[in-house]
Design an enzyme around this catalytic site. Structure first.
Site, PDB file in Angstrom:
ATOM      1  N   ARG A   1     -20.786  30.193  -8.901  1.00 53.78           N
ATOM      2  CA  ARG A   1     -20.544  28.976  -9.676  1.00 53.78           C
ATOM      3  C   ARG A   1     -19.827  27.947  -8.799  1.00 53.78           C
ATOM      4  NH1 ARG A   1     -15.792  28.975  -9.330  1.00 53.78           N
ATOM      5  NH2 ARG A   1     -15.640  26.944 -10.327  1.00 53.78           N
ATOM      6  N   GLY A   2     -19.586  26.774  -9.402  1.00 57.06           N
ATOM      7  CA  GLY A   2     -18.994  25.663  -8.657  1.00 57.06           C
ATOM      8  C   GLY A   2     -20.127  24.801  -8.127  1.00 57.06           C
ATOM      9  N   ALA A   3     -20.002  23.490  -8.325  1.00 53.85           N
ATOM     10  CA  ALA A   3     -21.128  22.590  -8.032  1.00 53.85           C
ATOM     11  C   ALA A   3     -21.681  22.746  -6.609  1.00 53.85           C
ATOM     12  CB  ALA A   3     -20.700  21.147  -8.317  1.00 53.85           C
TER      13      ALA A   3
ATOM     14  N   ARG B   1     -28.970  25.463 -14.032  1.00 58.27           N
ATOM     15  CA  ARG B   1     -27.876  24.802 -14.766  1.00 58.27           C
ATOM     16  C   ARG B   1     -28.118  23.291 -14.660  1.00 58.27           C
ATOM     17  NH1 ARG B   1     -21.893  26.795 -13.610  1.00 58.27           N
ATOM     18  NH2 ARG B   1     -21.573  26.011 -15.720  1.00 58.27           N
TER      19      ARG B   1
ATOM     20  N   GLN C   1     -11.649  29.999 -15.452  1.00 56.68           N
ATOM     21  CA  GLN C   1     -11.811  29.885 -13.995  1.00 56.68           C
ATOM     22  C   GLN C   1     -10.469  29.615 -13.303  1.00 56.68           C
ATOM     23  OE1 GLN C   1     -13.819  28.519 -16.260  1.00 56.68           O
ATOM     24  NE2 GLN C   1     -15.903  28.262 -15.536  1.00 56.68           N
TER      25      GLN C   1
ATOM     26  N   ASP D   1     -18.700  17.734 -11.111  1.00 61.57           N
ATOM     27  CA  ASP D   1     -20.045  18.320 -11.064  1.00 61.57           C
ATOM     28  C   ASP D   1     -21.132  17.274 -10.933  1.00 61.57           C
ATOM     29  OD1 ASP D   1     -18.280  20.447 -12.367  1.00 61.57           O
ATOM     30  OD2 ASP D   1     -20.128  21.505 -11.826  1.00 61.57           O
TER      31      ASP D   1
ATOM     32  N   ASN E   1     -16.945  16.993 -15.295  1.00 62.66           N
ATOM     33  CA  ASN E   1     -16.281  18.147 -14.685  1.00 62.66           C
ATOM     34  C   ASN E   1     -15.993  19.146 -15.801  1.00 62.66           C
ATOM     35  OD1 ASN E   1     -15.173  19.452 -12.314  1.00 62.66           O
ATOM     36  ND2 ASN E   1     -13.163  19.160 -13.242  1.00 62.66           N
ATOM     37  N   LYS E   2     -15.474  20.295 -15.429  1.00 60.22           N
ATOM     38  CA  LYS E   2     -15.212  21.371 -16.393  1.00 60.22           C
ATOM     39  C   LYS E   2     -14.528  20.833 -17.645  1.00 60.22           C
ATOM     40  CE  LYS E   2     -16.174  24.763 -16.338  1.00 60.22           C
ATOM     41  NZ  LYS E   2     -17.402  25.187 -17.062  1.00 60.22           N
TER      42      LYS E   2
HETATM   43  O1  MRU Z   1     -18.890  26.094 -14.868  1.00 62.39           O
HETATM   44  P1  MRU Z   1     -18.335  26.083 -13.472  1.00 62.39           P
HETATM   45  O2  MRU Z   1     -17.282  27.108 -13.254  1.00 62.39           O
HETATM   46  O3  MRU Z   1     -19.421  26.121 -12.434  1.00 62.39           O
HETATM   47  O4  MRU Z   1     -17.634  24.663 -13.354  1.00 62.39           O
HETATM   48  C1  MRU Z   1     -17.091  24.289 -12.133  1.00 62.39           C
HETATM   49  C2  MRU Z   1     -16.345  23.017 -12.175  1.00 62.39           C
HETATM   50  O5  MRU Z   1     -16.314  22.327 -13.166  1.00 62.39           O
HETATM   51  C3  MRU Z   1     -15.702  22.578 -10.914  1.00 62.39           C
HETATM   52  O6  MRU Z   1     -14.570  21.809 -11.196  1.00 62.39           O
HETATM   53  C4  MRU Z   1     -16.706  21.723 -10.152  1.00 62.39           C
HETATM   54  O7  MRU Z   1     -17.889  22.425  -9.931  1.00 62.39           O
HETATM   55  C5  MRU Z   1     -16.188  21.237  -8.883  1.00 62.39           C
HETATM   56  S1  MRU Z   1     -16.153  22.586  -7.744  1.00 62.39           S
HETATM   57  C6  MRU Z   1     -15.885  22.247  -6.249  1.00 62.39           C
END
Ligand code: MRU
Length: 345
Positions: A49-51, A86, A187, A228, A238-239
């Site tokens: 996970r993570g963008a 996603r 997370q 994201d 973002n999250k």
């Molecule tokens: O659902 P996730 O855990 O993939 O969400 C991740 C986030 O929202 C992060 O803040 C975002 O991807 C930036 S990561 C460098």
């Protein structure tokens, strides 16, 4: 293929692996991830996970697939499925499109593989560039809030927001990090706390909703979060929970800084209203699943609203930290983002 290693992903030269982020911090389990359909499942279940990292992971999975001599049609079909795994983080679509474009109409497998590795290497460098830019904002002794996980587990390098925080610590700025637990999938509590502990960076874990009190009391003096997808006007997804942090930050006059590489900016998206927001399963809010097993704490038919991301409007951003520059709020409002992107490092 070349061996590469990041905190949450590695290629040993033959096989591609991801560190199962749903098992952390209790267990460090590496799962095979080369076959694209397996990678789609890992991405959707947030094992990876993570963008930035899902873009890198998808590109390397396509490279792995192409190397199996399955032919152009099979790889193209996999690209379509990976691209849709996603919907919110634009890094995923960008990385898939880049490797497929590199292959070209003649389907040059070596070019496709080369582009996947270029995306990995580039992400490592982008993290360093963001850290160098962002750390200039951090003063001695600051209390820094972060939300979700934006570190080595979310990128191929040291991270976006957490990379800035890490660099500030390495430079001896005596910072203290406040970590939002980040409901519903934790997370922050599971992943950011794990990363900060490994790095020896002092931190305190907060239940979501605690941060405004610490802003009021002057203990949180700066905020770094990831993103994201950033729209052309600077609105950013973002999250979920990031918007509430930004609103509280504005109320308490605490600087709020999203940190992202240019690969997260989507200039074709005019504003936050056009960012597709992923809706996730109700079970994630009705209870929790983890190394302890599964627990449900609400009525099993409780109606749930569970978007994975929210949108923070550009006017709540104090300054946006990119690899290619720091964009202040007034410059964002003047459309400066479009000028800067196009000039990545
Ligand atoms: O659902 P996730 O855990 O993939 O969400 C991740 C986030 O929202 C992060 O803040 C975002 O991807 C930036 S990561 C460098």
């Amino acid at each position: 293929m070349r061996a590469v290693e990041a905190l949450g992903l590695r290629h040993d030269g033959e096989r591609l692996w991801i560190l199962d982020q749903t098992a952390l911090p209790a267990r460090e389990v590496w799962l095979e991830a080369g076959p694209p359909d397996l990678m789609v499942e890992h991405i959707q279940r947030l094992r990876v996970r993570g963008a930035p990292l899902i873009g890198v992971a998808a590109a390397l999975s396509l490279a792995w697939h192409a190397e199996q001599s399955v032919g152009a049609g099979a790889v193209r079909d996999s690209a379509v499925r990976l691209r849709a795994a996603r919907p919110t983080a634009v890094n995923l679509m960008l990385a898939v499109d880049r490797v497929m474009r590199a292959a070209g109409p003649a389907f040059d497998v070596d070019a496709l593989i080369g582009e996947a590795y270029a995306i990995f290497d580039e992400d490592v460098n982008l993290c360093q560039a963001m850290a160098a830019r962002g750390v200039s904002l951090v003063a001695e002794g600051e209390g820094i809030l972060t939300h979700c996980n934006t570190g080595g587990l979310a990128t191929a390098g040291i991270g976006t927001a957490l990379g800035v925080i890490r660099r500030a610590h390495e430079l001896g700025r005596r910072i203290h990090v406040y970590v939002d637990e980040t409901r519903p999938l934790l997370q922050g509590a599971r992943l950011t706390a794990w990363e900060l502990g490994r790095l020896g960076i002092p931190y305190t874990l907060l239940a979501d909703g605690m941060a405004p009190i610490l802003m009021r009391d002057g203990r949180i003096t700066r905020i770094f979060v990831g993103a994201d997808r950033i729209a052309r006007n600077g609105d950013l997804a973002n999250k979920v929970g990031t918007y509430a942090v930004a609103v509280a930050a504005r109320h308490h006059a605490v600087p709020f800084h999203p940190v992202a590489p240019w690969t997260t900016v989507d200039l074709s998206c005019p504003d936050g209203g056009h960012i597709p927001i992923e809706q996730r399963a109700s079970e994630e809010v009705r209870g929790a699943r983890g190394s302890f097993g599964a627990v449900e704490w609400s009525p099993s038919d409780a109606p749930v609203f569970n978007p994975a991301f929210d949108v923070t409007p550009a006017h709540l951003v104090s300054a946006l930290v990119l690899d290619c520059g720091v964009v202040a709020a007034d410059a964002l409002a003047r459309g400066e983002l479009a000028r800067l992107i196009g000039q990545p490092v």
